[in-house]
Scaffold this motif. Structure first.
Motif, short mmCIF file in Angstrom:
data_model
loop_
_atom_site.label_atom_id
_atom_site.label_comp_id
_atom_site.label_asym_id
_atom_site.label_seq_id
_atom_site.Cartn_x
_atom_site.Cartn_y
_atom_site.Cartn_z
N LEU A 65 23.18 -32.28 40.97
CA LEU A 65 22.90 -32.73 42.25
C LEU A 65 21.42 -33.22 42.31
N GLU A 66 20.52 -32.53 41.84
CA GLU A 66 19.20 -33.12 41.85
C GLU A 66 18.90 -34.30 41.19
N ALA A 67 19.64 -34.32 39.75
CA ALA A 67 19.36 -35.54 39.01
C ALA A 67 20.22 -36.80 39.69
N ASN A 68 21.31 -36.70 40.22
CA ASN A 68 21.67 -37.81 40.87
C ASN A 68 20.95 -38.19 42.36
N ALA A 69 20.36 -37.11 42.99
CA ALA A 69 19.61 -37.69 44.13
C ALA A 69 18.40 -38.30 43.75
N ARG A 70 17.63 -37.86 42.71
CA ARG A 70 16.50 -38.56 42.05
C ARG A 70 16.82 -39.87 41.66
N GLN A 71 18.10 -40.27 41.08
CA GLN A 71 18.34 -41.58 40.63
C GLN A 71 18.18 -42.49 42.03
N LEU A 72 18.42 -41.83 43.09
CA LEU A 72 18.84 -42.63 44.23
C LEU A 72 17.29 -42.72 44.69
N GLY A 73 16.38 -42.05 44.56
CA GLY A 73 15.18 -41.89 45.21
C GLY A 73 15.07 -40.92 46.09
N PHE A 74 15.72 -39.90 45.97
CA PHE A 74 15.81 -38.68 46.89
C PHE A 74 15.30 -37.23 46.03
N ARG A 75 14.86 -36.45 46.96
CA ARG A 75 14.07 -35.06 46.24
C ARG A 75 14.95 -34.04 47.01
N LEU A 76 15.61 -33.11 46.39
CA LEU A 76 16.41 -32.01 46.82
C LEU A 76 15.46 -30.84 47.18
N ALA A 77 15.69 -30.42 48.69
CA ALA A 77 14.66 -29.35 48.81
C ALA A 77 15.53 -28.56 49.70
N VAL A 78 15.25 -27.04 50.00
CA VAL A 78 15.75 -26.26 50.82
C VAL A 78 14.78 -25.11 51.41
N GLN A 79 14.86 -24.53 52.58
CA GLN A 79 14.01 -23.50 52.80
C GLN A 79 14.26 -22.16 52.23
N CYS A 80 13.41 -21.39 51.95
CA CYS A 80 13.59 -20.02 51.47
C CYS A 80 14.15 -19.19 52.61
N LEU A 81 15.27 -18.57 52.30
CA LEU A 81 16.00 -17.72 53.46
C LEU A 81 14.92 -16.74 53.91
N THR A 82 13.76 -16.21 53.33
CA THR A 82 12.82 -15.15 53.43
C THR A 82 11.63 -15.69 54.40
N CYS A 83 11.10 -16.46 53.57
CA CYS A 83 9.60 -16.79 54.19
C CYS A 83 9.81 -18.44 54.72
#
Length: 57
Positions: free
Chosen positions: A15-33
């Motif tokens: 998913l990250e590789a596909n997003a990068r090809q489209l100019g996006f960066r995958l990020a999520v928020q840590c469930l703890t902090c």
């Protein structure tokens, strides 16, 4: 033997590789902090290395 999260990690990497090809960066928020995570292993676990206690999840 593959760990249960290995498949999830592979899916996140793809998913990250596909997003990068489209100019996006995958990020999520840590469930703890609630910090933003971009490392594939942290994204897959929804926890950063500190909140995982330094262990692979």
């Amino acid at each position: 033997m593959l760990a249960a999260n290995d498949d999830v990690t592979r899916q996140v990497l793809e998913l990250e590789a596909n997003a990068r090809q489209l100019g996006f960066r995958l990020a999520v928020q840590c469930l703890t902090c609630k910090r933003w995570l971009t490392a594939p292993r942290s994204v897959a676990a929804h926890r950063g290395p500190v909140c995982r206690g330094g262990h692979d999840v």
